[in-house]
Design a protein around this motif. Structure first.
Motif, PDB file in Angstrom:
ATOM      1  N   GLU A   1      34.357  96.365  -3.468  1.00  0.00           N
ATOM      2  CA  GLU A   1      35.338  95.484  -4.109  1.00  0.00           C
ATOM      3  C   GLU A   1      35.026  95.260  -5.587  1.00  0.00           C
ATOM      4  N   HIS A   2      33.984  95.936  -6.097  1.00  0.00           N
ATOM      5  CA  HIS A   2      33.562  95.749  -7.488  1.00  0.00           C
ATOM      6  C   HIS A   2      34.147  96.853  -8.370  1.00  0.00           C
ATOM      7  N   ILE A   3      34.636  96.453  -9.558  1.00  0.00           N
ATOM      8  CA  ILE A   3      35.299  97.364 -10.487  1.00  0.00           C
ATOM      9  C   ILE A   3      34.632  97.255 -11.849  1.00  0.00           C
ATOM     10  N   GLU A   4      34.388  98.410 -12.453  1.00  0.00           N
ATOM     11  CA  GLU A   4      33.916  98.475 -13.841  1.00  0.00           C
ATOM     12  C   GLU A   4      34.916  99.313 -14.628  1.00  0.00           C
ATOM     13  N   TRP A   5      35.310  98.802 -15.804  1.00  0.00           N
ATOM     14  CA  TRP A   5      36.249  99.538 -16.666  1.00  0.00           C
ATOM     15  C   TRP A   5      35.965  99.157 -18.115  1.00  0.00           C
ATOM     16  N   THR A   6      35.553 100.109 -18.912  1.00  0.00           N
ATOM     17  CA  THR A   6      35.164  99.897 -20.320  1.00  0.00           C
ATOM     18  C   THR A   6      34.286  98.644 -20.408  1.00  0.00           C
ATOM     19  N   ASN A   7      34.744  97.617 -21.137  1.00  0.00           N
ATOM     20  CA  ASN A   7      33.951  96.399 -21.308  1.00  0.00           C
ATOM     21  C   ASN A   7      34.171  95.365 -20.209  1.00  0.00           C
ATOM     22  N   TRP A   8      34.982  95.718 -19.206  1.00  0.00           N
ATOM     23  CA  TRP A   8      35.340  94.760 -18.159  1.00  0.00           C
ATOM     24  C   TRP A   8      34.540  95.010 -16.887  1.00  0.00           C
TER      25      TRP A   8
ATOM     26  N   TYR B   1      53.016  90.144   3.985  1.00  0.00           N
ATOM     27  CA  TYR B   1      54.228  90.921   3.717  1.00  0.00           C
ATOM     28  C   TYR B   1      54.029  91.952   2.610  1.00  0.00           C
ATOM     29  N   ALA B   2      52.774  92.166   2.214  1.00  0.00           N
ATOM     30  CA  ALA B   2      52.493  93.165   1.176  1.00  0.00           C
ATOM     31  C   ALA B   2      52.988  94.535   1.611  1.00  0.00           C
ATOM     32  N   ASN B   3      53.575  95.265   0.673  1.00  0.00           N
ATOM     33  CA  ASN B   3      54.076  96.614   0.947  1.00  0.00           C
ATOM     34  C   ASN B   3      52.917  97.598   1.014  1.00  0.00           C
ATOM     35  N   GLU B   4      53.018  98.576   1.901  1.00  0.00           N
ATOM     36  CA  GLU B   4      52.096  99.704   1.885  1.00  0.00           C
ATOM     37  C   GLU B   4      52.600 100.688   0.832  1.00  0.00           C
ATOM     38  N   LEU B   5      51.801 100.927  -0.182  1.00  0.00           N
ATOM     39  CA  LEU B   5      52.259 101.608  -1.387  1.00  0.00           C
ATOM     40  C   LEU B   5      52.040 103.117  -1.327  1.00  0.00           C
TER      41      LEU B   5
ATOM     42  N   PHE C   1      43.488 100.058  -2.607  1.00  0.00           N
ATOM     43  CA  PHE C   1      42.645  99.216  -1.768  1.00  0.00           C
ATOM     44  C   PHE C   1      43.450  98.782  -0.547  1.00  0.00           C
ATOM     45  N   ASP C   2      42.855  98.867   0.630  1.00  0.00           N
ATOM     46  CA  ASP C   2      43.481  98.335   1.833  1.00  0.00           C
ATOM     47  C   ASP C   2      43.219  96.830   1.911  1.00  0.00           C
ATOM     48  N   ALA C   3      44.049  96.136   2.687  1.00  0.00           N
ATOM     49  CA  ALA C   3      43.837  94.711   2.970  1.00  0.00           C
ATOM     50  C   ALA C   3      43.833  94.525   4.478  1.00  0.00           C
TER      51      ALA C   3
ATOM     52  N   ILE D   1      46.629  96.522   6.218  1.00  0.00           N
ATOM     53  CA  ILE D   1      47.744  96.981   5.377  1.00  0.00           C
ATOM     54  C   ILE D   1      47.180  98.078   4.483  1.00  0.00           C
ATOM     55  N   SER D   2      47.560  99.307   4.752  1.00  0.00           N
ATOM     56  CA  SER D   2      47.050 100.426   3.959  1.00  0.00           C
ATOM     57  C   SER D   2      47.626 100.374   2.545  1.00  0.00           C
ATOM     58  N   ASN D   3      46.768 100.650   1.572  1.00  0.00           N
ATOM     59  CA  ASN D   3      47.211 100.745   0.183  1.00  0.00           C
ATOM     60  C   ASN D   3      47.963  99.487  -0.267  1.00  0.00           C
ATOM     61  N   ALA D   4      47.420  98.330   0.086  1.00  0.00           N
ATOM     62  CA  ALA D   4      48.080  97.076  -0.278  1.00  0.00           C
ATOM     63  C   ALA D   4      47.969  96.780  -1.766  1.00  0.00           C
ATOM     64  N   VAL D   5      46.862  97.192  -2.384  1.00  0.00           N
ATOM     65  CA  VAL D   5      46.615  96.924  -3.803  1.00  0.00           C
ATOM     66  C   VAL D   5      46.478  98.252  -4.532  1.00  0.00           C
ATOM     67  N   CYS D   6      47.140  98.345  -5.655  1.00  0.00           N
ATOM     68  CA  CYS D   6      47.150  99.571  -6.457  1.00  0.00           C
ATOM     69  C   CYS D   6      46.441  99.306  -7.780  1.00  0.00           C
ATOM     70  N   MET D   7      45.620 100.266  -8.208  1.00  0.00           N
ATOM     71  CA  MET D   7      44.941 100.146  -9.506  1.00  0.00           C
ATOM     72  C   MET D   7      45.076 101.456 -10.267  1.00  0.00           C
ATOM     73  N   HIS D   8      45.409 101.362 -11.544  1.00  0.00           N
ATOM     74  CA  HIS D   8      45.498 102.549 -12.390  1.00  0.00           C
ATOM     75  C   HIS D   8      45.408 102.121 -13.855  1.00  0.00           C
ATOM     76  N   GLU D   9      45.225 103.089 -14.722  1.00  0.00           N
ATOM     77  CA  GLU D   9      45.251 102.863 -16.166  1.00  0.00           C
ATOM     78  C   GLU D   9      46.612 103.297 -16.708  1.00  0.00           C
ATOM     79  N   GLU D  10      47.023 102.675 -17.792  1.00  0.00           N
ATOM     80  CA  GLU D  10      48.217 103.162 -18.459  1.00  0.00           C
ATOM     81  C   GLU D  10      48.117 102.938 -19.970  1.00  0.00           C
ATOM     82  N   ASP D  11      48.717 103.854 -20.702  1.00  0.00           N
ATOM     83  CA  ASP D  11      48.797 103.737 -22.159  1.00  0.00           C
ATOM     84  C   ASP D  11      49.688 102.552 -22.509  1.00  0.00           C
TER      85      ASP D  11
END
Length: 600
Positions: free
Chosen positions: A202-209, A269-273, A286-288, A300-310
């Motif tokens: 459940e831990h995320i590292e991204w640049t300075n975050w 009620y989260a959507n499976e993405l 991430f599943d929930a 709930i498969s794929n309940a949370v989505c994470m990605h980068e965008e410009d």
């Protein structure tokens, strides 16, 4: 109704991590409803010791547990066999077998026969066939008030007969939507070397975050322990409550005020993405895993989505003296989920930016709630199709921001622009300055936005200073949208007091998690934030929680029917004197191969 983490006090967690205290007991909170008697219990269980630590009965005079899906099913089945209901439908020329019941939360009103009962109110909609969207065909002027435990109608509001709107709302068919739009070419977003983030459980590292995430049955996605450049920013963030108050005072719909978290618990009620394009690019899901209504785990498969965008230009300068010309691209990390509550679909998108900015954006789409439009017109609805109206309403959200800016000793300053009168010290009248007001205690902790002065709120560390002597802070920028428009004496204003101000500040208390209180369904007035602030605790240099109300007011248009293009609401947290200089000077330039176009 609910199984979730009973979170330990923040001080216990921080002491454990610092090696100064024991590991906190891991506990669950369990809310249960006896469907036969209506008895409601709220229990705390130790998962560490496998023991029940306490069970309390939920007082119906304070509020009731949220509504189970099973109860909605029971109401529909009950009404299908209820002669009084079916007679009212036939009186309107409607075949009861071609209708669906839409059971909804009741709110709190001094209606006869409702005291102490578990009430659900239900409308009817015509469904011409199993693929027909019934929202296009409201059976208006009719509403059943149902005691769900005793299976009886306590009142049937049958005040007027309207023609049922006949035009189809099936936007997924060519007959309604028209031929497919031509000329759109594919957009492909690729990251040949993979994403810039790393995930460990459940831990995320991204640049300075750096941060953790989790998922709760009531609150949905939760962000935890956010740090930027290795320094604390926020301990916990979530959407803790939302309400949709309607403005139509008709006898059968004056009570429409839905708390989608407190009354319905929107996490399940989260959507499976996995299908469609909810997210675009190099995606991590991430599943929930939640409890179903029998207490068994459901994933709930794929309940949370994470990605980068410009996100366009981060910074740019072309210098007239040196000839230097530099530009850097901004990007953001997106962590999101979508949940469908009845007719509406809500997306919640947390954005983390390279420069330390945090943003939350709520995306609202789906199908607006419908009504029959009166022949004489209406001051409270928009006419969007023949005989079909969309009542005016608001969507108001509360986000709970458990701040920890460089540590837990924080305070809030209200910061706004101030004119300086022409005169001594300002002879030409051009001067203006900034005014700062420290919020000292909870008695002053409920604040309104002010677009005229550009009001913001700075959450600052009172013990630390940067190189230039400033206290490191994060500034909350609110959108300038209306708060609750219902009368201050109304039931909804008393039950959803959090909607009357954009900002509430409280002293941290692990038990104070929800802006409208723990038990929102048929709740009494004055719960939640007003009750929390009544202690008038000090807020200066303390461990504080910032609660921000945001949202939008919807006067629907014809373009919103039958499917509503996404509308947006949100807020921004920006670092203010948190870093000693620009934190993004070292962002590398984008390579030329990613900046070419046709004809280059």
């Amino acid at each position: 109704m609910y199984v979730g983490l009973e979170e330990p006090d923040k001080s216990e967690v921080l002491a454990d991590e610092a090696g100064d205290g024991p590991t906190p007991d891991r506990r669950a909170r369990v809310m249960m409803l006896d469907m036969a008697s209506g008895a409601a219990t709220d229990a705390i269980v130790s998962l560490t010791d496998a023991t029940v630590l306490g069970v309390e009965n939920v007082d119906a005079e304070v509020g009731q547990l949220p509504i189970l899906d099973a109860e909605f099913e029971i109401v529909a089945e009950f009404l299908a066999g209820e002669p009084q209901w079916n007679d009212a439908l036939r009186k309107r020329g409607v075949d009861p077998t071609k209708t669906v019941a839409v059971p909804l939360s009741a709110g709190t009103y001094d209606n006869p026969n409702e005291a102490g009962r578990r009430i659900i109110r239900s409308f009817a909609f015509v469904q011409d066939h199993e693929k027909d969207l019934p929202w296009a065909h409201p059976v208006d002027g009719l509403c059943a008030y149902v005691d769900i435990i005793n299976r009886e109608i306590v009142d049937l509001v049958d005040y007027r007969i309207f023609d049922v709107p006949a035009e189809s709302g099936n936007f997924d068919t060519p007959e309604v939507a028209g031929p497919p739009l031509e000329g759109l070419k594919p957009i492909e977003i690729t990251q040949p070397e993979g994403p810039s983030f790393t995930v460990d459980g459940e831990h995320i590292e991204w640049t300075n975050w750096s941060l953790d995430i989790s998922y709760d049955q009531r609150e949905g996605l939760i962000l935890r322990k956010l740090t930027y450049q290795g320094r604390d920013v926020m301990y916990r963030a979530s959407i803790n409550e939302m309400v949709v108050p309607y403005g139509d005072p008709s006898p059968n719909r004056y009570w429409q005020n839905y708390f989608d978290t407190g009354e319905y618990v929107f996490g399940p009620y989260a959507n499976e993405l996995t299908l469609g394009c909810d997210c675009l690019g190099e995606i991590y899901y991430f599943d929930a895993t939640l409890a179903d209504e029998q207490g068994s785990p459901r994933t709930i498969s794929n309940a949370v989505c994470m990605h980068e965008e410009d996100y366009g230009t981060l910074w740019k300068h072309t210098d007239i003296f040196t000839g230097m010309s530099e530009v850097r691209r901004q990007r953001r990390l997106v962590i999101s989920f979508f949940t469908t509550v009845g007719n509406y679909d809500y997306g919640f998108y947390w954005y983390l930016y390279l420069d330390g900015t945090i943003e939350l954006e709520a995306k609202l789409t789906g199908i607006a709630f419908t009504a029959a439009y009166p022949e004489e017109g209406s001051d409270y609805q928009s006419l969007v199709a023949p005989g079909l109206g969309l009542p005016y309403h608001q969507h108001l959200f509360s986000t709970r921001l458990d701040m920890a800016v460089d540590g837990v000793r924080n305070a809030v300053e209200e910061v706004e622009a101030a004119r300086v009168p022409m005169g001594e010290g300002n002879p030409w009248g051009n001067a203006f300055t900034v005014a700062k007001t420290r919020i000292g205690s909870e008695a002053d902790g409920a604040r309104g936005a002010n677009a005229a002065t550009g009001r913001t709120w700075h959450i600052l560390n009172t013990e630390k200073t940067g190189r230039m002597g400033h206290h490191p802070a994060y500034a909350l920028h609110a959108e300038q949208t209306p708060t609750l428009l219902a009368d201050p004496a109304s039931s909804i204003a008393g039950r959803a007091a959090f909607t009357t101000k954009q900002l509430w500040v409280t002293r941290y208390d692990a038990k104070e998690r929800y802006a409208a209180g723990d038990f929102v369904n048929q709740s009494a007035m004055g719960g939640g934030l007003p009750a929390y602030q009544s202690a008038d605790r000090s807020l200066d240099g303390e461990d504080i929680v910032v609660w921000h109300t945001f949202g939008l007011t919807h006067f629907p248009r014809t373009e919103d029917w039958p499917i509503m293009p996404t509308d947006y609401a949100g807020f921004t947290l920006k670092p203010y004197n948190f870093s000693d200089a620009s934190p993004v000077m070292n962002v590398p330039p984008t390579t030329a191969k990613h900046c070419h176009g046709h004809g280059s």
